[in-house]
Design a protein around this motif. Sequence first.
Motif, PDB file in Angstrom:
ATOM      1  N   ALA A  88      -3.444  -5.930  -0.331  1.00 43.08           N
ATOM      2  CA  ALA A  88      -3.900  -7.311  -0.166  1.00 43.08           C
ATOM      3  C   ALA A  88      -3.800  -8.097  -1.478  1.00 43.08           C
ATOM      4  O   ALA A  88      -3.700  -9.321  -1.456  1.00 43.08           O
ATOM      5  CB  ALA A  88      -5.327  -7.331   0.348  1.00 43.08           C
ATOM      6  N   TYR A  89      -3.810  -7.409  -2.604  1.00 43.29           N
ATOM      7  CA  TYR A  89      -3.680  -8.091  -3.891  1.00 43.29           C
ATOM      8  C   TYR A  89      -2.252  -8.547  -4.165  1.00 43.29           C
ATOM      9  O   TYR A  89      -2.030  -9.372  -5.039  1.00 43.29           O
ATOM     10  CB  TYR A  89      -4.144  -7.178  -5.031  1.00 43.29           C
ATOM     11  CG  TYR A  89      -5.639  -7.048  -5.098  1.00 43.29           C
ATOM     12  CD1 TYR A  89      -6.408  -8.024  -5.712  1.00 43.29           C
ATOM     13  CD2 TYR A  89      -6.285  -5.966  -4.528  1.00 43.29           C
ATOM     14  CE1 TYR A  89      -7.777  -7.920  -5.769  1.00 43.29           C
ATOM     15  CE2 TYR A  89      -7.657  -5.852  -4.579  1.00 43.29           C
ATOM     16  CZ  TYR A  89      -8.395  -6.830  -5.210  1.00 43.29           C
ATOM     17  OH  TYR A  89      -9.759  -6.728  -5.250  1.00 43.29           O
ATOM     18  N   PHE A  90      -1.285  -8.014  -3.434  1.00 48.26           N
ATOM     19  CA  PHE A  90       0.126  -8.363  -3.643  1.00 48.26           C
ATOM     20  C   PHE A  90       0.633  -9.194  -2.468  1.00 48.26           C
ATOM     21  O   PHE A  90       1.508  -8.777  -1.727  1.00 48.26           O
ATOM     22  CB  PHE A  90       0.973  -7.094  -3.792  1.00 48.26           C
ATOM     23  CG  PHE A  90       0.600  -6.276  -4.982  1.00 48.26           C
ATOM     24  CD1 PHE A  90       1.008  -6.664  -6.247  1.00 48.26           C
ATOM     25  CD2 PHE A  90      -0.145  -5.130  -4.841  1.00 48.26           C
ATOM     26  CE1 PHE A  90       0.663  -5.914  -7.349  1.00 48.26           C
ATOM     27  CE2 PHE A  90      -0.484  -4.370  -5.931  1.00 48.26           C
ATOM     28  CZ  PHE A  90      -0.082  -4.766  -7.199  1.00 48.26           C
ATOM     29  N   ARG A 127      -3.551  -9.633 -12.289  1.00 49.57           N
ATOM     30  CA  ARG A 127      -4.900  -9.797 -11.739  1.00 49.57           C
ATOM     31  C   ARG A 127      -5.405  -8.559 -11.004  1.00 49.57           C
ATOM     32  O   ARG A 127      -6.542  -8.551 -10.534  1.00 49.57           O
ATOM     33  CB  ARG A 127      -4.912 -10.975 -10.759  1.00 49.57           C
ATOM     34  CG  ARG A 127      -4.878 -12.310 -11.410  1.00 49.57           C
ATOM     35  CD  ARG A 127      -5.126 -13.372 -10.374  1.00 49.57           C
ATOM     36  NE  ARG A 127      -4.209 -13.190  -9.250  1.00 49.57           N
ATOM     37  CZ  ARG A 127      -3.354 -14.097  -8.824  1.00 49.57           C
ATOM     38  NH1 ARG A 127      -3.291 -15.254  -9.411  1.00 49.57           N
ATOM     39  NH2 ARG A 127      -2.555 -13.862  -7.806  1.00 49.57           N
ATOM     40  N   PHE A 128      -4.606  -7.536 -10.892  1.00 51.89           N
ATOM     41  CA  PHE A 128      -5.003  -6.345 -10.138  1.00 51.89           C
ATOM     42  C   PHE A 128      -6.208  -5.688 -10.815  1.00 51.89           C
ATOM     43  O   PHE A 128      -6.215  -5.469 -12.023  1.00 51.89           O
ATOM     44  CB  PHE A 128      -3.830  -5.366 -10.071  1.00 51.89           C
ATOM     45  CG  PHE A 128      -4.003  -4.307  -9.038  1.00 51.89           C
ATOM     46  CD1 PHE A 128      -3.840  -4.599  -7.704  1.00 51.89           C
ATOM     47  CD2 PHE A 128      -4.331  -3.021  -9.402  1.00 51.89           C
ATOM     48  CE1 PHE A 128      -4.006  -3.621  -6.736  1.00 51.89           C
ATOM     49  CE2 PHE A 128      -4.493  -2.043  -8.456  1.00 51.89           C
ATOM     50  CZ  PHE A 128      -4.330  -2.352  -7.125  1.00 51.89           C
ATOM     51  N   GLN A 140       5.067 -15.177  -9.355  1.00 49.51           N
ATOM     52  CA  GLN A 140       3.826 -15.008  -8.597  1.00 49.51           C
ATOM     53  C   GLN A 140       3.448 -13.538  -8.463  1.00 49.51           C
ATOM     54  O   GLN A 140       2.275 -13.179  -8.536  1.00 49.51           O
ATOM     55  CB  GLN A 140       3.972 -15.641  -7.222  1.00 49.51           C
ATOM     56  CG  GLN A 140       4.098 -17.143  -7.283  1.00 49.51           C
ATOM     57  CD  GLN A 140       4.454 -17.736  -5.934  1.00 49.51           C
ATOM     58  OE1 GLN A 140       4.933 -17.028  -5.051  1.00 49.51           O
ATOM     59  NE2 GLN A 140       4.226 -19.026  -5.780  1.00 49.51           N
ATOM     60  N   ALA A 141       4.433 -12.680  -8.288  1.00 46.58           N
ATOM     61  CA  ALA A 141       4.138 -11.246  -8.196  1.00 46.58           C
ATOM     62  C   ALA A 141       3.671 -10.712  -9.546  1.00 46.58           C
ATOM     63  O   ALA A 141       2.823  -9.829  -9.602  1.00 46.58           O
ATOM     64  CB  ALA A 141       5.365 -10.485  -7.723  1.00 46.58           C
ATOM     65  N   ARG A 142       4.201 -11.241 -10.637  1.00 50.19           N
ATOM     66  CA  ARG A 142       3.717 -10.825 -11.967  1.00 50.19           C
ATOM     67  C   ARG A 142       2.258 -11.214 -12.155  1.00 50.19           C
ATOM     68  O   ARG A 142       1.487 -10.470 -12.758  1.00 50.19           O
ATOM     69  CB  ARG A 142       4.583 -11.456 -13.051  1.00 50.19           C
ATOM     70  CG  ARG A 142       5.930 -10.842 -13.151  1.00 50.19           C
ATOM     71  CD  ARG A 142       6.698 -11.389 -14.320  1.00 50.19           C
ATOM     72  NE  ARG A 142       8.063 -10.916 -14.250  1.00 50.19           N
ATOM     73  CZ  ARG A 142       9.110 -11.637 -14.567  1.00 50.19           C
ATOM     74  NH1 ARG A 142       8.966 -12.863 -15.012  1.00 50.19           N
ATOM     75  NH2 ARG A 142      10.322 -11.125 -14.469  1.00 50.19           N
TER      76      ARG A 142
END
Length: 128
Positions: A39-41, A92-93, A85-87
Amino acid sequence: MIDIKLLYASVVCFLFATGFLNFAVMLYVRFFKLQEIEAYFQDCFLIASGQRTAGNGFYGRNVRLGNVRALLRDNSSIRPQLDAQARDDVRRFPKRLRLLIELPPRVNAGVLLGLIAVWSWGNYESFY
């Protein structure tokens, strides 16, 4: 001599217990925490395609967790190909989930090295 055998048996029991508990943690992460981790990605194409193609079986969840592990690894060859955005998602993980992903393979390696050391110690002791 009996103390050496007792020490040998206790080290072997400790290594097998650690390996069993680590396997239980790996199963827990694969079957109960993978949805939360993914969900974080939300913006990552690799994770979205893994969810579509790999499925929800044991092998599919293993592949999907491997994709997440590859994204979180610092020296991954996948990382430069990510969009911005993926970076941000990787940055933020949360640390607590990162530990659940990165620690079990390292513990497996330690247990394997420990079992090899104990096995060679047992072979060395049997010669004398």
